[in-house]
Write an enzyme that holds these catalytic residues in place. Structure first.
Site, PDB file in Angstrom:
ATOM      1  N   ASP A 389       0.821  -1.206   0.000  1.00 34.50           N
ATOM      2  CA  ASP A 389       0.000   0.000   0.000  1.00 34.50           C
ATOM      3  C   ASP A 389       0.859   1.261   0.000  1.00 34.50           C
ATOM      4  O   ASP A 389       0.509   2.256   0.611  1.00 34.50           O
ATOM      5  CB  ASP A 389      -0.967  -0.008   1.189  1.00 34.50           C
ATOM      6  CG  ASP A 389      -0.265  -0.320   2.490  1.00 34.50           C
ATOM      7  OD1 ASP A 389       0.979  -0.435   2.476  1.00 34.50           O
ATOM      8  OD2 ASP A 389      -0.944  -0.456   3.520  1.00 34.50           O
ATOM      9  N   ASP A 470       6.989  -5.005  13.431  1.00 36.92           N
ATOM     10  CA  ASP A 470       7.652  -3.691  13.471  1.00 36.92           C
ATOM     11  C   ASP A 470       7.777  -3.190  14.912  1.00 36.92           C
ATOM     12  O   ASP A 470       8.783  -2.584  15.279  1.00 36.92           O
ATOM     13  CB  ASP A 470       6.953  -2.686  12.565  1.00 36.92           C
ATOM     14  CG  ASP A 470       5.470  -2.572  12.828  1.00 36.92           C
ATOM     15  OD1 ASP A 470       4.891  -3.532  13.374  1.00 36.92           O
ATOM     16  OD2 ASP A 470       4.882  -1.540  12.489  1.00 36.92           O
TER      17      ASP A 470
END
Lengths: 659, 461
Positions: A389, A470
């Site tokens: 994205d 992350d």
């Protein structure tokens, strides 16, 4: 008389007598006779042996030939081709479409191609596009036209569908509340008689060919505001056309073959499949001079958002210095359509069986993708990690090519990222400027192989941990005080709205106004100053030159920064210890930048732009740069507002999960 | 009368069998020539020098690939064998015209070329051009082994071999891939169900029976028989390498099944040990390769590779095997120079030699020397305090390449027998308590060292 005739067997008689004479002679030489007999027997034996050998040899040769393909060289796996769609070679399709309050389904030739009876989901108009020649499902969409703007998306989608395709519509629950005139007209132009009069909680099904005949339509009016229309079931037949009619006649090139394969399978990608003047699928951007990242593999992590992937790959392949051979797209799950997109662009794609749920699944997918990347490119020292994205800036590779040597040489670096968390339209200015930050922004970043292989891979959180990769990478145990290099103006743009941790509101608030570099070939400024020690010198120089702002004013006000350009200003905020971000968070909030957690800091210093002036924020006394504060200045303290239950917590959770 | 009959019958039989025999010989010859038709006809062709089909096909093929900028190099063992004899001359005159067709005209069914995967794009255009030039081609694809070690990744299948056929000659193009561990790998040639088994006599191919592992070759552009081709710079070492290039893939599927049964130890200690073991193995491999000493993974390290494709975290050392015939006196100084001091030395070169080096942080490197007998191979063990000798017997084995912790290393090709000899039929079950003197199923008492030799055969540092 007859007996008198000369015997015709005179010759035999003669022969016989010759034979007898010969035999007689031989009789006299018993030894010779014996020899002949033995000779004859031997001869027989030899014949038999040769015979047997011949048979054996032929047999063995034949067997060998068989075995050669049968054994060593056979693939152990039986590849039985399963026909993917049962509707091949049929001229007529039976289509069933059902619309009701709680359930919709569409069946083509008895095969259910859509079934949705989940509660609180799938409200609105479901659209299915079939290939008019094969009957394959080419696209499936649902537009929640109960909510605003969804009808616009539907119009956009319907306009993109090629002429001649078969369109199937069905409503679940409610689909008319925000179905505006434009959308209704589009439906009317497709041949629907009911669409212009669709109203609150009506049930509706429609099957038609784009730009052609109508195969059937059924409608049930809702009798009252509080009730729904009766369920409707439409059964109809659709006549298939020939394959030639359903395809465009592009010149026969390798690219167009890929295009043809793609366009006959999926719909909703607009001009890439237009018969006249289709958009290119090969971009050939200018090569980069002295490209240091030409051989760096690029891993694109994707889920089932093929339209996003399409947009992302277009921008990636258009970036200068891209090397398509180094790109691998990792698809989380066995989705066909993302793979079709990958193949359209002639890239290689790898699918990953999901083995966990939600965040852990993304995390496992990341690990598998990174490991696979370094396996596939064993010589690579780095890998570029991208997500589906993201838009990629035209100078993305140029930016990396100029900075990657730092990651190789400076042990105190953790990554290079293309994303500046604080780089909004109003806070980023200089495309040639780089920062060092203690946080890891992700969203388009470079990973060092040694870091991955020696530190991250062996310790990667296991599936049951349900951790975000992350967040885990940002933990001090992993980061170990190392920093990332980021640009002032991001080289990637996060356009994803539908995602695991994403929603429209969140995207609007935190991502839409992000600045994205569109200038090609930006020459980065003073890259060497990003090295560990050089950077401190640089910061001290900046602070030395910076003008101290008037701390009596409200830092949230625009007037806090003078109406100048190109100056350097500094302000001091209160930051009692290293982890005290109270004032910073309030400041970030009023500056409308990322405030959900702390990003972009370097030793208690934040760098951004305000009104085209470089704007430094120093946390006093925690930051080592506090010494630059004139004694007359009192650091600004901003009180957090009294916590509102819920309202704040929701986006905060979302933020914590999302990069 | 009876006698006459017998003789007549015999004579007649002899006659018919003679006729039959002649007929059969003719048939046999005909059959053979049909089978090797190509070879026979080309044998005739080769008489007329460069008119040979083979030379023309190779020339066409080289034209095809150069028009698509695909760098291939010659790896045909038969031609390289010939080339190697004249290597000096070929090197010295890279452009000289050759008086006669020496290499590409010998009658063969195939000529083999290699292609580095990363040097070309998988373009369809090549095959269309090939078809236009009259080539028939076959592509053999299969799973990508570089992804096999991964949980549930399914990539696209990768091309492993191409065969281009024109007239009676075929070009076998072997695709080489880079693997972790800085080496090249080519895949096995396996036909899928629907493939044409008679496309070429696959059995005769020089590559493809097994997968193979090679060093990255240095290439040399030469002109032989007036054709410009790239060849490995040192053909003889390439041929040497080829003769034992067989590669074994780790059994990733079984390893996954193993970890389902016995979940991997993900503790920090295990992670640390694996890291140390890996770097020790890398250091050992570097040292031994520099000396040119062939070694393989042995004992626990081999078991770890075979059973779980990884270092066994509780094994606490790294074990290597070396044939005693490959022993070099420089081994000990070389390791010491690499920062691995000798920890102990048991036995002597003639008998039961075993070296142990101290790696960083308590990880030990054990090197066992293997002695070959007629029907078995053994290595020795020594108990320091008693001077007792032990003997570990293994069935004979050969060496194969494999990839392990980003390293190209040898393992016994007959790994199962090797592991079973060492660990018994229950090798699949992890055992944490292990006594090297009694646990192995192939251990035998082997007497005691004479006391006067102890100073020599039991050295502990």
């Amino acid at each position: 008389m007859d007996e008198w005739k000369p015997n015709p067997a005179v010759k035999p008689h003669k022969k016989r007598s010759w034979y007898l004479a010969w035999k007689y002679k031989l009789m006299n030489q018993r030894a010779l006779r014996k020899l002949c007999q033995t000779g004859a027997v031997l001869f027989l034996l030899v014949t038999v042996i040769v015979n047997i050998k011949l048979i054996l040899d032929t047999r063995r040769a034949a067997y060998e030939e068989e075995e050669e393909s049968a054994q060593d060289y056979d693939d152990e796996m039986l590849n039985v081709e399963v026909p993917r769609h049962p509707v091949n070679n049929k001229k007529v399709l039976d289509v069933e479409v059902y619309s009701s309050r709680s359930k919709v389904y569409v069946a083509v030739d008895g095969t259910t191609v859509l079934e949705d009876e989940a509660r609180e989901q799938g409200r609105g108009i479901h659209v299915i596009v079939l290939n008019q020649a094969t009957g394959h499902v080419m696209a499936k969409r649902v537009f929640d036209t109960y909510s605003p703007h969804e009808d616009e998306a539907m119009v956009l989608f319907l306009n993109m569908v090629a002429r001649g395709r078969i369109l199937i519509f069905t409503i679940k629950d409610e689909g008319s509340f925000h179905l505006k005139e434009t959308a209704k007209n589009v439906l009317k132009s497709l041949g629907s008689q009911v669409a212009p009069f669709l109203s609150w909680r009506d049930m509706w099904t429609f099957v038609g060919k784009k730009g052609g005949e109508v195969y059937g339509e059924k409608h049930a009016k809702s009798p009252a505001l509080s009730t729904w229309g009766d369920p409707v079931l439409l059964k109809t037949e659709v006549h298939l056309t020939s394959v030639e009619d359903a395809e465009c006649h592009w010149p026969d090139t390798e690219l167009n073959r890929r295009r043809k394969r793609f366009c006959s399978k999926v719909e909703g990608y607009g001009s890439v499949c237009s018969c006249k003047d289709p958009t290119p699928i090969e971009f050939n951007p200018d090569p980069l001079k002295d490209n240091k990242v030409f051989d760096v593999p690029v891993a694109v992590i994707a889920g089932n958002r093929p339209n996003y992937l399409y947009r992302m790959l277009r921008s990636l392949l258009s970036a200068q210095g891209v090397n398509p051979q180094m790109i691998t797209v990792f698809i989380d799950g066995y989705y066909e359509e993302p793979m079709d997109v990958v193949e359209l662009f002639g890239l290689s794609g790898i699918q990953h069986t999901p083995i966990s749920i939600k965040n852990a699944r993304v995390s496992q997918d990341y690990k598998a993708s990174l490991t696979a990347t370094f396996n596939l490119f064993p010589e690579a020292k780095f890998a570029v990690v991208l997500e589906e994205d993201l838009d990629i800036s035209v100078d993305f590779f140029s930016f990396l090519s100029q900075s990657i040597h730092l990651l190789e040489e400076d042990e105190s670096l953790y990554c290079i990222s293309a994303w500046n968390d604080q780089g909004y339209e109003h806070t980023a200015e200089d495309p040639s400027l780089l920062y060092r930050v203690e946080t890891m922004p992700g969203l388009g970043w470079v990973l060092r192989k040694s870091l991955y292989k020696d530190e991250l891979e062996p310790k990667w959180p296991t599936p049951e941990k349900l951790w975000d990769w992350d967040m885990w990478m940002r933990m001090p145990e992993q980061r170990k005080g190392r920093e990332c290099i980021i640009p002032d103006i991001s080289r990637s743009y996060h356009f994803g709205i539908v995602g695991l941790n994403m929603n429209g509101y969140f995207h609007e608030a935190y991502f839409k106004k992000h600045k994205f570099n569109t200038v090609p070939n930006v020459q980065l400024k003073n890259v060497e100053s990003l090295r560990k020690d050089n950077y401190e010198t640089e910061i001290h120089r900046l602070l030395g030159e910076a003008e101290v702002l008037d701390h009596s004013k409200n830092p949230c006000e625009d007037s806090f920064v003078p109406d100048t350009e190109g100056r350097v200003y500094v302000m001091f905020i209160r930051m009692d210890q290293e982890a005290d971000f109270t004032t910073w968070t309030q400041l970030a909030k009023c500056l409308h930048i990322w405030d959900l957690d702390v990003r972009g800091n370097h030793k208690g210093l934040w760098r951004l732009f305000r009104k085209k002036n470089h704007f430094l924020v120093v946390g006093v006394p925690a930051s080592p740069y506090s010494s630059k504060k004139p004694s007359s200045v009192t650091p600004i303290y901003m009180e957090p507002p009294a916590k509102e239950e819920g309202a704040v917590a929701v986006p905060a959770v979302a933020a914590a999960e999302q990069t | 009368m009876q006698k006459i009959n017998r003789n007549v019958v015999l004579a007649l039989l002899s006659l018919t069998s003679l006729v039959f025999l002649l007929f059969q010989l003719c048939y046999y010859k005909f059959y053979l020539s049909q089978k090797n038709g190509a070879a026979f006809s080309k044998a005739r062709g080769s008489q007329s020098g460069q008119d040979s089909t083979r030379w023309h096909v190779v020339r066409k093929f080289l034209g095809l690939i150069s028009s698509h900028n695909i760098p291939v190099y010659l790896i045909d063992p038969l031609i390289l064998g010939l080339v190697d004899k004249d290597i000096e001359q070929i090197r010295s005159s890279p452009d000289g015209p050759s008086p006669e067709c020496k290499y590409f005209c010998a009658p063969r069914d195939f000529t083999t070329f290699a292609l580095l995967d990363k040097t070309w794009k998988h373009e369809v255009g090549l095959f269309r051009t090939a078809e236009k030039m009259g080539f028939q081609w076959l592509k053999i694809i299969n799973r990508d082994p570089r992804l096999d070690g991964m949980d549930d990744l399914s990539g696209m299948e990768i091309p492993l071999h191409y065969i281009f056929k024109l007239a009676s000659h075929a070009i076998h193009l072997v695709v080489f891939y880079e693997r972790s561990g800085n080496f090249l790998w080519h895949g096995p040639l396996r036909l899928k169900q629907h493939m044409d088994r008679k496309f070429v006599p696959f059995r005769k191919l020089h590559f493809g029976r097994y997968p193979g592992a090679y060093e990255k070759p240095e290439l040399l552009l030469v002109s032989i028989d007036d054709l410009k081709v790239q060849i490995p710079k040192n053909p003889s070492s390439f041929l040497e390498e080829m003769s034992h290039s067989r590669f074994l893939e780790c059994r990733y599927r079984e390893a996954r099944a193993f970890f389902q049964l016995y979940p991997d130890d993900a503790s920090l200690d295990a992670v640390e040990f694996r890291k140390k073991a890996k770097s020790l193995l890398h250091l050992a491999a570097l040292t031994l390769n520099n000396l040119g000493v062939k070694f393989w993974l042995s004992s626990g390290t081999c078991l770890g590779w075979y059973r779980q494709c990884n270092v066994i975290p509780h094994s606490k050392d790294v074990d290597l095997g070396i044939f005693i015939r490959d022993y070099k006196a420089d081994i000990i100084p070389a390791f010491q120079k690499a920062g691995l001091p000798l920890k102990h030395k048991f036995g002597k070169v003639e008998d039961s030699l075993e070296l142990s080096f101290q790696g960083q942080d308590d990880v030990k490197l054990d090197i066992f020397f293997f002695y070959e007998e007629d029907d078995h191979i053994w290595n020795g063990g020594t108990q320091a305090k008693s001077g007792k000798k032990f003997k570990y017997l293994f069935p004979k084995f050969t060496l194969c390449w494999t990839e392990f912790v980003e390293l190209k290393v040898h393992v016994p090709c007959e790994t199962l027998q090797y592991v079973e000899a060492n660990y018994g039929p229950e090798w699949k079950v992890p055992v944490k308590v292990w006594d090297w003197k009694s646990s192995p199923s192939n251990v035998q008492d082997n007497g005691v060292w004479p006391v006067d030799e102890w100073d020599d055969v039991i050295q502990i540092y």
